[in-house]
Design a protein around this motif. Structure first.
Motif, short mmCIF file in Angstrom:
data_model
loop_
_atom_site.label_atom_id
_atom_site.label_comp_id
_atom_site.label_asym_id
_atom_site.label_seq_id
_atom_site.Cartn_x
_atom_site.Cartn_y
_atom_site.Cartn_z
N SER A 298 -8.04 1.81 -2.75
CA SER A 298 -6.99 0.78 -2.76
C SER A 298 -5.75 1.27 -2.03
O SER A 298 -5.06 0.49 -1.36
N THR B 242 -4.31 -0.82 1.17
CA THR B 242 -2.99 -1.46 1.10
C THR B 242 -1.99 -0.76 2.02
O THR B 242 -0.78 -0.82 1.80
N GLU C 17 0.54 -0.33 4.45
CA GLU C 17 1.49 -1.31 4.97
C GLU C 17 1.58 -1.30 6.50
O GLU C 17 1.82 -2.33 7.12
N SER D 197 -9.43 -6.90 2.46
CA SER D 197 -8.01 -6.69 2.74
C SER D 197 -7.80 -6.21 4.17
O SER D 197 -7.74 -7.01 5.11
N TYR D 198 -7.73 -4.91 4.37
CA TYR D 198 -7.32 -4.43 5.68
C TYR D 198 -8.41 -4.50 6.74
O TYR D 198 -8.11 -4.71 7.92
#
Length: 209
Positions: free
Chosen positions: A75, A79, A81, A138-139
């Motif tokens: 995670s 996540t 940034e 997500s990414y």
């Protein structure tokens, strides 16, 4: 009366959160050093300064605690940034930005690639399909979307599919830090210097774009 109960409960909740954080931090260190099968709950308990019965109460078993650690570190990567903040205007330069971001992540989080190595030795069986889907959504999905935009605008080769593109970046950045000490000797090249990493980033960008 309700206010009184709340005042009594809050310190207990805070201690519980602090205990869990201590356990997770200790478990991450021990699992990164010894893997799932080499790690012992007694050692994690001692490092976290928490009774081992509390570890079982919170997480159920060593395997379940190990899974939580894997989810935690994955995670952290998912996540990132620097990756998630990339937009369409960054597409022309995004390959170098992604490579440097992954290099930075591995340098700052050695526990990640150590745990990854142990999990591969363990057969990669600790996370389930839903776990992987959450990580991918997500990414990875974000990078793929930008890559496809880049292909349409001819910033990337049509012949290079996304899976090869991202796998190449994953492989080089992971290998660079996970095998840094041995490869430095093998190639007679100091991989800890900024100049070597910068040159590799730039040349890898040329290959992939």
């Amino acid at each position: 009366m309700k206010r009184k109960n709340k005042a009594i409960i809050l310190p207990v909740q805070q201690r519980s959160v602090k205990s869990k954080e201590s356990i997770l931090a200790a478990a991450e260190t021990v699992f990164a050093q010894k893997g799932l099968h080499g790690a012992r709950i007694d050692e994690i308990s001692q490092l976290a300064n928490v009774n081992k019965q509390r570890i079982y109460a919170y997480f159920g078993s060593k395997k379940k605690l190990y899974r939580q650690i894997l989810l935690k570190v994955y995670s952290l990567a998912a996540t990132n940034e620097k990756i998630l903040s990339l937009t369409e205007k960054d597409v022309p330069d995004m390959t170098l930005l992604i490579i440097e971001s992954f290099f930075d992540f591995h340098q700052q989080n050695p526990q990640f690639w150590r745990l990854l190595a142990w999990e591969n030795l363990n057969g990669g069986k600790s996370l389930n399909t839903d776990d992987w889907q959450k990580i991918r959504s997500s990414y990875i999905a974000h990078i793929q979307n930008l890559y496809e935009i880049g292909q349409q605008k001819r910033f990337f080769k049509k012949s290079l599919d996304f899976s090869t593109y991202i796998l190449t970046i994953f492989s080089v950045t992971y290998f660079y830090y996970s095998n840094q000490l041995t490869i430095s000797h093998l190639l007679n090249l100091d991989l800890e210097t900024k100049l070597v990493r910068q040159k590799l980033s730039e040349q890898l960008t040329e290959i992939l774009t």
